[in-house]
Write an enzyme that holds these catalytic residues in place. Structure first.
Site, short mmCIF file in Angstrom:
data_model
loop_
_atom_site.label_atom_id
_atom_site.label_comp_id
_atom_site.label_asym_id
_atom_site.label_seq_id
_atom_site.Cartn_x
_atom_site.Cartn_y
_atom_site.Cartn_z
N LEU A 31 39.69 30.06 15.08
CA LEU A 31 39.18 28.71 15.29
C LEU A 31 38.89 28.52 16.78
O LEU A 31 39.80 28.48 17.61
CB LEU A 31 40.20 27.67 14.82
N THR A 85 40.90 21.19 11.35
CA THR A 85 41.07 22.60 11.00
C THR A 85 40.61 22.89 9.57
O THR A 85 40.05 23.96 9.29
CB THR A 85 42.53 23.02 11.17
N ASN A 112 46.51 23.15 25.57
CA ASN A 112 45.59 22.02 25.50
C ASN A 112 45.20 21.48 26.87
O ASN A 112 44.22 20.75 26.98
CB ASN A 112 46.22 20.88 24.68
N LYS A 164 35.74 49.28 55.09
CA LYS A 164 34.83 49.05 53.97
C LYS A 164 34.02 50.31 53.69
O LYS A 164 33.44 50.90 54.59
CB LYS A 164 33.90 47.87 54.31
N HIS A 179 45.13 49.34 65.18
CA HIS A 179 45.03 47.96 65.63
C HIS A 179 43.58 47.48 65.70
O HIS A 179 42.72 48.17 66.24
CB HIS A 179 45.60 47.76 67.05
N ASN A 181 42.40 59.61 65.67
CA ASN A 181 43.08 58.42 66.18
C ASN A 181 42.03 57.42 66.64
O ASN A 181 41.30 57.67 67.60
CB ASN A 181 44.01 58.79 67.35
N ALA A 227 42.64 50.97 69.63
CA ALA A 227 42.65 49.53 69.38
C ALA A 227 41.30 48.92 69.72
O ALA A 227 40.72 49.18 70.77
CB ALA A 227 43.74 48.87 70.20
N TYR A 286 25.45 47.87 60.96
CA TYR A 286 24.37 47.04 60.40
C TYR A 286 23.36 46.70 61.48
O TYR A 286 23.71 46.16 62.53
CB TYR A 286 24.99 45.76 59.82
#
Length: 452
Positions: free
Chosen positions: A7, A79, A224, A347, A359, A373, A376, A383
């Site tokens: 149902l 029902t 509900n 990414k 870092h 390595n 930092a 891009y």
């Protein structure tokens, strides 16, 4: 033979949602998908979904599942009215009809099998699931004789004060002999407080009705509104986490964590508070996840740890440390013995074993060799405003702090990049690359500014 009818025609007004109620999600699956999953091993001869409100959306949501038939219910008048729509569809069908509610998503396959088996062994015309609830408000009450045969079911709104004290409730799950049911379905009445056609009104008209009382009332929790949805999410999480704790997984604070049914865990995995796993996550032995992690569709190798970090659609090898505050984005593969430290974003990159990105770095569309390595603040500038470009760094190389590698670029093996450099051309093996302005010092500059 067996036919299943779900149902799924209701609007779900109390949900306060633009989606039909059966399309609300519970731990990554819609309520309707969960009901279908619970009965997929029954191999029914017919699988029918009764639709009404936003029927096209409901149909589209399950178009990846084969063998489904859709029956329209317009308008929705209860029902009993819903099941009446099956009369022409199941004409000539001889067998049992299992009726399930599209908003009862936690029902176990074993429970459904038990109901069907009881129905057939007792040769009943109808068998229902029943449950004893501490607070039965909102549920129809089941009244049976000393033999366990049902005499009547009274909906909550139609109960007298005395009848309402009965805590044996109708769970809304039925197994009918279709031939018996189809003969009386056209004659049920809407003489009740809701002016609806109740399927329960067929019970008194059938010669033999029995019930199966289940121990875990949580299985038949109906939904509900959003509060009940949240409660079912909690029940589902308890069920999943209890299973994995029995397999050797440690949850430090289970109520603060969520996992999906697709998750797989090895032995001696520890999950800290506020850690959430979505989709298909495979976690190997002795991993330590959290606190405060979000991990989705990821593979994590043995003895690895992730803290305060996000990992999505990525693979992480053995003995890898991630975090705090790292973001491992899709299509990333990190090999064994790597360290991905604080405020590092990766990414669509391949990080070879023994490499460190400790870092404040962004690594995108890159191949990082063994024992590299990354200093930092190093970033790969991938891009150009139109296209993404690749960065390749050979084994045993290292970049100084605050370096920019402007892709497309290839850095050879055993290369050193000087701190503060912006490298835009390929660098051959065993080289030192420095690309920064010469430092200039003006003595007594401060005194000149002040005019002294």
């Amino acid at each position: 033979m067996l036919a299943i009818a779900i149902l799924a025609a209701g609007k779900g007004t109390r949900m306060q949602s633009t989606l039909p109620k059966v399309l609300q999600e519970l731990s990554g699956l819609t309520l309707l998908e969960r009901v279908l999953t619970s009965c997929k091993d029954l191999t029914p001869d017919r699988s029918l979904i009764i639709v009404g409100h936003e029927s096209n959306k409901v149909k589209e949501s399950v178009n990846h599942i084969s063998g489904l038939e859709f029956v329209n219910q317009q308008p929705q008048r209860g029902t009993g009215h819903a099941v009446q729509q099956l009369i022409p569809v199941l004409k000539g069908f001889k067998g049992d009809l299992l009726v399930l509610n599209g908003d009862v998503p936690l029902l176990k396959a074993k429970t459904i099998n038990d109901l069907i088996n009881k129905h057939r062994s007792s040769k009943a015309n109808v068998s229902i699931l029943s449950a004893r609830l501490s607070n039965p408000s909102g549920y129809g009450r089941v009244f049976s004789n000393e033999h366990g045969h049902i005499e009547k079911i009274i909906e909550d709104r139609d109960c007298t004060k005395l009848e309402a004290k009965n805590n044996l409730t109708n769970a809304g799950i039925y197994c009918f002999d279709w031939e018996s049911l189809s003969k009386i379905l056209p004659y049920i009445s809407n003489k009740n407080n809701q002016n609806e056609l109740y399927l329960t009104d067929t019970i008194q008209k059938l010669p033999l009705a029995v019930h199966l009382e289940i121990e875990d009332a949580g299985e038949v929790s109906g939904i509900n509104d959003k509060r009940q949805l949240a409660k079912c999410e909690q029940l589902l999480q308890e069920r999943l986490q209890d299973f994995w704790m029995e397999q050797g997984v440690t949850f430090i604070n289970p109520s603060s964590c969520t996992i999906s049914e697709q998750c797989e865990f090895g032995k001696d995995v520890t999950i800290e508070p506020e850690t959430h796993l979505r989709g298909k996550c495979i976690i190997a032995n002795n991993c330590h996840l959290g606190p405060n992690c979000f991990i989705s569709n990821a593979v994590i190798g043995k003895n690895s740890s992730i803290i305060y970090s996000v990992v999505k659609n990525a693979q992480i090898g053995d003995n890898v440390k991630v975090g705090p505050f790292a973001n491992i984005r899709p299509d990333t593969m990190i090999q064994n013995n790597c360290k991905i430290g604080n405020f590092v974003e990766i990414k669509k990159s391949y990080i070879s074993e023994d490499s460190k990105i400790n870092h404040l770095s962004y690594i995108g569309d890159s191949e990082i060799g063994k024992d590299v390595n990354i200093g930092a603040g190093t970033i790969t500038a991938n891009y150009d405003g139109t296209n993404k470009h690749k960065t390749i760094i050979g084994a045993h190389s290292k970049t100084g702090a605050n370096s920019v590698l402007i892709a497309p670029i290839v850095i050879g093996e055993n290369v050193t990049i000087g701190a503060g450099s912006a490298i835009s051309k390929d660098v051959s093996d065993n080289s030192l690359a420095i690309a920064r302005s010469k430092q200039s010092i003006k003595d007594n500059w401060s005194k000149k500014l002040k005019g002294t």
